[in-house]
Design a protein around this motif. Sequence first.
Motif, PDB file in Angstrom:
ATOM      1  N   LYS A  38       0.850  -1.187   0.095  1.00 39.88           N
ATOM      2  CA  LYS A  38      -0.102   0.284  -0.114  1.00 39.88           C
ATOM      3  C   LYS A  38       0.773   1.160   0.370  1.00 39.88           C
ATOM      4  N   LYS A  39       1.892   1.342   1.120  1.00 38.67           N
ATOM      5  CA  LYS A  39       3.171   2.576   0.943  1.00 38.67           C
ATOM      6  C   LYS A  39       3.376   2.609  -0.531  1.00 38.67           C
ATOM      7  N   SER A  40       4.194   1.758  -1.252  1.00 41.66           N
ATOM      8  CA  SER A  40       4.188   1.352  -2.431  1.00 41.66           C
ATOM      9  C   SER A  40       3.822   2.173  -2.889  1.00 41.66           C
ATOM     10  N   PHE A  41       2.429   1.437  -3.500  1.00 39.94           N
ATOM     11  CA  PHE A  41       1.035   2.232  -4.382  1.00 39.94           C
ATOM     12  C   PHE A  41       0.998   3.931  -4.517  1.00 39.94           C
ATOM     13  N   ILE A  42       0.834   4.486  -2.167  1.00 43.12           N
ATOM     14  CA  ILE A  42       0.260   5.498  -2.334  1.00 43.12           C
ATOM     15  C   ILE A  42       1.758   6.504  -3.029  1.00 43.12           C
ATOM     16  N   GLN A  43       3.087   5.747  -2.829  1.00 49.04           N
ATOM     17  CA  GLN A  43       4.026   6.928  -3.237  1.00 49.04           C
ATOM     18  C   GLN A  43       4.044   7.023  -4.995  1.00 49.04           C
ATOM     19  N   THR A  44       3.689   5.701  -5.642  1.00 50.18           N
ATOM     20  CA  THR A  44       3.646   5.568  -6.703  1.00 50.18           C
ATOM     21  C   THR A  44       2.465   7.239  -7.857  1.00 50.18           C
ATOM     22  N   MET A  45       1.739   6.655  -6.339  1.00 52.54           N
ATOM     23  CA  MET A  45       0.312   7.691  -6.631  1.00 52.54           C
ATOM     24  C   MET A  45       0.412   9.054  -7.191  1.00 52.54           C
ATOM     25  N   GLU A  46       1.822   9.635  -6.168  1.00 53.39           N
ATOM     26  CA  GLU A  46       1.797  10.687  -5.796  1.00 53.39           C
ATOM     27  C   GLU A  46       2.392  11.138  -6.310  1.00 53.39           C
ATOM     28  N   ARG A  47       4.090  10.059  -7.009  1.00 50.27           N
ATOM     29  CA  ARG A  47       4.642  10.305  -7.939  1.00 50.27           C
ATOM     30  C   ARG A  47       4.118  10.755  -9.106  1.00 50.27           C
ATOM     31  N   THR A  48       3.119  10.362  -9.750  1.00 53.07           N
ATOM     32  CA  THR A  48       1.965  10.488 -10.891  1.00 53.07           C
ATOM     33  C   THR A  48       1.068  11.525 -10.509  1.00 53.07           C
ATOM     34  N   ILE A  49       0.660  11.838 -10.057  1.00 56.75           N
ATOM     35  CA  ILE A  49       0.036  13.005  -9.567  1.00 56.75           C
ATOM     36  C   ILE A  49       0.801  14.108  -9.809  1.00 56.75           C
ATOM     37  N   HIS A  50       2.165  14.397  -9.604  1.00 53.93           N
ATOM     38  CA  HIS A  50       2.906  15.373  -9.398  1.00 53.93           C
ATOM     39  C   HIS A  50       3.283  15.531 -10.589  1.00 53.93           C
ATOM     40  N   GLU A  51       3.544  13.916 -11.311  1.00 55.79           N
ATOM     41  CA  GLU A  51       4.060  14.443 -13.154  1.00 55.79           C
ATOM     42  C   GLU A  51       3.293  14.761 -14.035  1.00 55.79           C
ATOM     43  N   LEU A  52       1.648  14.765 -13.407  1.00 60.10           N
ATOM     44  CA  LEU A  52       0.538  15.427 -13.878  1.00 60.10           C
ATOM     45  C   LEU A  52       0.380  16.752 -14.308  1.00 60.10           C
ATOM     46  N   GLN A  53       0.887  17.076 -12.707  1.00 64.30           N
ATOM     47  CA  GLN A  53       0.086  18.227 -12.794  1.00 64.30           C
ATOM     48  C   GLN A  53       1.074  19.423 -12.641  1.00 64.30           C
ATOM     49  N   SER A  54       2.621  18.734 -13.100  1.00 62.10           N
ATOM     50  CA  SER A  54       3.088  19.639 -14.196  1.00 62.10           C
ATOM     51  C   SER A  54       3.514  19.883 -14.927  1.00 62.10           C
ATOM     52  N   THR A  55       2.556  18.593 -16.077  1.00 57.09           N
ATOM     53  CA  THR A  55       2.620  18.616 -16.809  1.00 57.09           C
ATOM     54  C   THR A  55       1.613  19.013 -17.748  1.00 57.09           C
ATOM     55  N   ASN A  56       0.380  19.362 -16.611  1.00 56.36           N
ATOM     56  CA  ASN A  56      -0.722  19.954 -16.844  1.00 56.36           C
ATOM     57  C   ASN A  56      -0.393  21.814 -16.648  1.00 56.36           C
ATOM     58  N   ARG A  57       0.579  22.236 -16.032  1.00 56.08           N
ATOM     59  CA  ARG A  57       1.216  23.478 -16.021  1.00 56.08           C
ATOM     60  C   ARG A  57       1.855  24.232 -17.559  1.00 56.08           C
ATOM     61  N   ARG A  58       2.418  23.347 -17.503  1.00 55.51           N
ATOM     62  CA  ARG A  58       3.494  23.230 -18.619  1.00 55.51           C
ATOM     63  C   ARG A  58       2.450  23.643 -19.738  1.00 55.51           C
ATOM     64  N   MET A  59       1.471  22.194 -19.656  1.00 48.41           N
ATOM     65  CA  MET A  59       0.913  22.768 -21.284  1.00 48.41           C
ATOM     66  C   MET A  59      -0.504  23.891 -21.262  1.00 48.41           C
ATOM     67  N   LYS A  60      -0.819  24.691 -20.076  1.00 47.70           N
ATOM     68  CA  LYS A  60      -0.988  26.123 -19.520  1.00 47.70           C
ATOM     69  C   LYS A  60      -0.453  26.971 -19.941  1.00 47.70           C
ATOM     70  N   ASP A  61       0.426  26.912 -19.637  1.00 44.63           N
ATOM     71  CA  ASP A  61       1.778  28.297 -19.724  1.00 44.63           C
ATOM     72  C   ASP A  61       1.615  28.135 -21.692  1.00 44.63           C
ATOM     73  N   VAL A  62       2.015  26.981 -21.832  1.00 46.77           N
ATOM     74  CA  VAL A  62       1.864  26.948 -24.129  1.00 46.77           C
ATOM     75  C   VAL A  62       0.928  27.346 -24.129  1.00 46.77           C
ATOM     76  N   LEU A  63      -0.358  27.208 -23.531  1.00 49.84           N
ATOM     77  CA  LEU A  63      -1.242  27.345 -24.697  1.00 49.84           C
ATOM     78  C   LEU A  63      -1.754  28.889 -23.807  1.00 49.84           C
ATOM     79  N   GLN A  64      -1.107  29.193 -23.062  1.00 45.54           N
ATOM     80  CA  GLN A  64      -1.527  30.895 -22.701  1.00 45.54           C
ATOM     81  C   GLN A  64      -0.274  32.202 -23.915  1.00 45.54           C
ATOM     82  N   ARG A  65       0.778  31.296 -23.771  1.00 44.58           N
ATOM     83  CA  ARG A  65       2.220  31.903 -24.766  1.00 44.58           C
ATOM     84  C   ARG A  65       0.707  31.976 -26.794  1.00 44.58           C
TER      85      ARG A  65
END
Length: 110
Positions: A38-65
């Motif tokens: 469970k701990k490993s699964f939670i860590q993997t999900m948190e890492r995935t969430i962080h990566e997706l949030q980062s990708t989402n921010r980059r995509m929003k920045d590109v769209l804004q530009r």
Amino acid sequence: SGVYTDRNGSKRRLTQDQLQSLRRERNRMHAKMTRDRKKSFIQTMERTIHELQSTNRRMKDVLQRVTVHHFHSATVLPGIAPATNGDDDAADEHDHHHGIDDDSEDHAPH
């Protein structure tokens, strides 16, 4: 079954207390493995969430530009209103074709 083989190769039967102790130990081991998974699964999900949030921010920045660049590159001549989505032109053409004058009070055909 409570039967085990000792060091000499002789089969022995566990007492009820020994059997209970063995079951508790197996249960503890299983619970720890479950917590670790469970701990490993939670860590993997948190890492995935962080990566997706980062990708989402980059995509929003590109769209804004791209959006800012697109609208800044469109030139508007002085005294001429910027173009709309085109619906007004189609409505005006329809009205003109049917003889409807926006300035008349009764909107009667000419």
